[in-house]
Design a protein around this motif. Structure first.
Motif, PDB file in Angstrom:
ATOM      1  N   ALA A  55      65.425  22.671  60.247  1.00  0.00           N
ATOM      2  CA  ALA A  55      63.842  22.489  60.216  1.00  0.00           C
ATOM      3  C   ALA A  55      63.217  21.546  61.000  1.00  0.00           C
ATOM      4  N   ALA A  56      62.160  21.219  61.356  1.00  0.00           N
ATOM      5  CA  ALA A  56      61.357  20.313  61.960  1.00  0.00           C
ATOM      6  C   ALA A  56      60.105  20.045  61.562  1.00  0.00           C
ATOM      7  N   GLY A  57      59.703  18.702  61.926  1.00  0.00           N
ATOM      8  CA  GLY A  57      58.430  18.380  61.248  1.00  0.00           C
ATOM      9  C   GLY A  57      58.350  17.861  59.757  1.00  0.00           C
ATOM     10  N   ASP A  58      57.381  18.151  58.996  1.00  0.00           N
ATOM     11  CA  ASP A  58      57.323  17.723  57.722  1.00  0.00           C
ATOM     12  C   ASP A  58      57.634  18.715  56.546  1.00  0.00           C
ATOM     13  N   ALA A  59      59.154  18.861  56.802  1.00  0.00           N
ATOM     14  CA  ALA A  59      59.847  19.777  56.000  1.00  0.00           C
ATOM     15  C   ALA A  59      60.214  19.625  54.804  1.00  0.00           C
ATOM     16  N   ASP A  60      59.977  18.208  54.256  1.00  0.00           N
ATOM     17  CA  ASP A  60      60.216  17.695  53.003  1.00  0.00           C
ATOM     18  C   ASP A  60      59.065  17.413  52.135  1.00  0.00           C
ATOM     19  N   TYR A  61      57.852  17.842  52.746  1.00  0.00           N
ATOM     20  CA  TYR A  61      56.526  17.566  51.972  1.00  0.00           C
ATOM     21  C   TYR A  61      56.540  18.641  50.905  1.00  0.00           C
ATOM     22  N   ALA A  62      55.947  18.558  49.701  1.00  0.00           N
ATOM     23  CA  ALA A  62      55.856  19.615  48.735  1.00  0.00           C
ATOM     24  C   ALA A  62      54.211  19.942  48.890  1.00  0.00           C
ATOM     25  N   PHE A  63      54.028  21.165  48.845  1.00  0.00           N
ATOM     26  CA  PHE A  63      52.576  21.807  49.010  1.00  0.00           C
ATOM     27  C   PHE A  63      52.739  23.002  47.902  1.00  0.00           C
ATOM     28  N   ALA A  64      51.361  23.366  47.773  1.00  0.00           N
ATOM     29  CA  ALA A  64      51.158  24.241  46.724  1.00  0.00           C
ATOM     30  C   ALA A  64      51.541  25.525  47.096  1.00  0.00           C
ATOM     31  N   LEU A  65      52.384  26.424  46.355  1.00  0.00           N
ATOM     32  CA  LEU A  65      52.887  27.673  46.827  1.00  0.00           C
ATOM     33  C   LEU A  65      51.795  28.591  47.044  1.00  0.00           C
ATOM     34  N   GLU A  66      50.886  28.771  46.315  1.00  0.00           N
ATOM     35  CA  GLU A  66      49.547  29.722  46.211  1.00  0.00           C
ATOM     36  C   GLU A  66      49.843  30.969  46.014  1.00  0.00           C
ATOM     37  N   SER A  67      49.632  31.608  46.805  1.00  0.00           N
ATOM     38  CA  SER A  67      49.672  33.285  47.028  1.00  0.00           C
ATOM     39  C   SER A  67      50.966  33.753  47.054  1.00  0.00           C
ATOM     40  N   ILE A  68      51.972  32.836  47.995  1.00  0.00           N
ATOM     41  CA  ILE A  68      53.369  33.133  48.429  1.00  0.00           C
ATOM     42  C   ILE A  68      54.174  33.575  46.932  1.00  0.00           C
ATOM     43  N   SER A  69      53.656  32.809  45.897  1.00  0.00           N
ATOM     44  CA  SER A  69      54.044  33.008  44.425  1.00  0.00           C
ATOM     45  C   SER A  69      53.883  34.685  43.966  1.00  0.00           C
ATOM     46  N   LYS A  70      53.283  35.294  44.562  1.00  0.00           N
ATOM     47  CA  LYS A  70      53.041  36.746  44.250  1.00  0.00           C
ATOM     48  C   LYS A  70      54.267  37.380  44.530  1.00  0.00           C
ATOM     49  N   VAL A  71      54.821  37.179  45.500  1.00  0.00           N
ATOM     50  CA  VAL A  71      56.200  37.589  46.032  1.00  0.00           C
ATOM     51  C   VAL A  71      57.280  37.289  44.845  1.00  0.00           C
ATOM     52  N   CYS A  72      57.144  36.319  44.243  1.00  0.00           N
ATOM     53  CA  CYS A  72      58.302  35.900  43.415  1.00  0.00           C
ATOM     54  C   CYS A  72      57.841  36.713  42.003  1.00  0.00           C
ATOM     55  N   THR A  73      56.740  36.867  41.602  1.00  0.00           N
ATOM     56  CA  THR A  73      56.472  37.391  40.459  1.00  0.00           C
ATOM     57  C   THR A  73      56.535  39.009  40.545  1.00  0.00           C
ATOM     58  N   LEU A  74      56.320  39.609  41.982  1.00  0.00           N
ATOM     59  CA  LEU A  74      56.474  40.941  42.020  1.00  0.00           C
ATOM     60  C   LEU A  74      58.094  41.305  41.807  1.00  0.00           C
ATOM     61  N   ALA A  75      58.687  40.435  42.429  1.00  0.00           N
ATOM     62  CA  ALA A  75      60.337  40.513  42.164  1.00  0.00           C
ATOM     63  C   ALA A  75      60.617  40.852  40.812  1.00  0.00           C
ATOM     64  N   LEU A  76      60.218  39.817  40.110  1.00  0.00           N
ATOM     65  CA  LEU A  76      60.525  39.585  38.558  1.00  0.00           C
ATOM     66  C   LEU A  76      60.162  40.888  37.901  1.00  0.00           C
TER      67      LEU A  76
END
Length: 312
Positions: A55-76
């Protein structure tokens, strides 16, 4: 393998150095929390299918998942009802319109077409097996954590900010219900959808999510088979067609790997059998995709020859 990891690390560092301060774009402003995230943040991470990460940069900064969450719910949903039901009830085609489009619903008689736009994502939530809304929400959160290989948590601050401004999504949920494309209470589905977008992840966790899909549904971190391997191609197909909204075709043409963006500034990309890539930076283009994130992921993909459509 050591030389391959060295090449990957060099590519990740180079991509961040080239594009971590690139100009252009602006934070999402329609969600107050996102507008306040420092716009100078930038990170990129890669995880191979055997769990090696760089990793490089601010890789440990926690940010809002937002629409990427759609992939997780689709998988479920794939696990719960299977690909055929998802295809029949929601659809598997790109809309060609913005992610929150009402016109797309009107043009297709209330059928969302894609699980990766807002209408389709809420309909996907409504397909999940649950005896009540809290169980539905917990199952979504558990899937996010399983894909990440570590606990993912809800941000009350992000959720409150989103719940206070989600009137457009509520309207879409009712339109879905009126067209018989909603399979639980529409406001329950909208509530869970809003919460799933309000969880926090780091760029490292996002790379792990992508790597789990790259490893045919098996988490490289925990070794757990998170979703059936036969469901992964269906998820990746949806990411290819709608993952960057109306820019998805251009991304496939120029970069050639399935990807999904979120208005929190995250992007994850999957190279099947090889690795997951993730990037984060809040400024977005006018389609809702991270400007720097796209540049960084594309740079790594080009440097390592990762396009699925160019196997020279």
């Amino acid at each position: 393998m050591k030389s391959e990891q060295s090449s990957l690390f060099d590519a990740v560092l180079a991509a961040h150095a080239r594009y971590g301060t690139a100009e252009g774009g602006a934070n999402a402003s329609y969600i107050p929390f996102l507008a306040g995230v420092p716009s100078n943040l930038a990170a990129i991470a890669a995880m191979t299918v055997d769990g090696a990460i760089c990793a490089a940069g601010d890789a440990d900064y926690a940010f809002a998942l937002e629409s990427i969450s759609k992939v997780c719910t689709l998988a479920l949903a794939m696990e719960d009802v299977g690909p055929d039901a998802v295809r029949e009830k929601i659809g598997v085609d790109p809309t060609g319109l913005p992610f929150n489009s009402v016109m797309a619903l009107e043009l297709h008689n209330g059928k969302p077409l894609s699980p990766l736009v807002n209408a389709g994502a809420m309909a996907t939530v409504s397909l999940l097996r649950a005896s009540n809304n809290e169980e539905r929400w917990q199952r979504v959160l558990d899937m996010q954590s399983a894909l990440a290989g570590s606990p993912v948590t809800l941000s009350d601050e992000v959720n409150k900010s989103e719940q206070a401004t989600n009137f457009h999504n509520r309207a879409i949920a009712w339109l879905l219900s009126s067209a018989d494309s909603m399979f639980c209470d529409p406001m329950d589905a909208c509530d869970v959808y809003t919460r799933q977008c309000s969880t926090l992840v780091t760029t490292r966790q996002l790379a792990s999510m992508a790597a789990t899909l790259a490893a045919q549904g098996r988490s490289p971190v925990t070794g757990r088979q998170v979703l059936k391997c036969e469901h992964v191609p269906c998820v990746l197909a949806e990411m290819t067609m709608e993952g960057l909204y109306e820019r998805s075709g251009d991304w496939a043409y120029t970069v050639g790997v399935p990807a999904k963006s979120g208005v929190g500034g995250g992007i994850m990309a999957v190279v099947p059998g090889v690795m997951g890539l993730a990037a984060f930076s809040p400024p977005l283009d006018d389609a809702g995709n991270s400007v720097r994130g796209q540049l960084m992921v594309a740079d790594v993909a080009k440097a390592l020859g990762l396009s699925l459509f160019d196997r020279r």
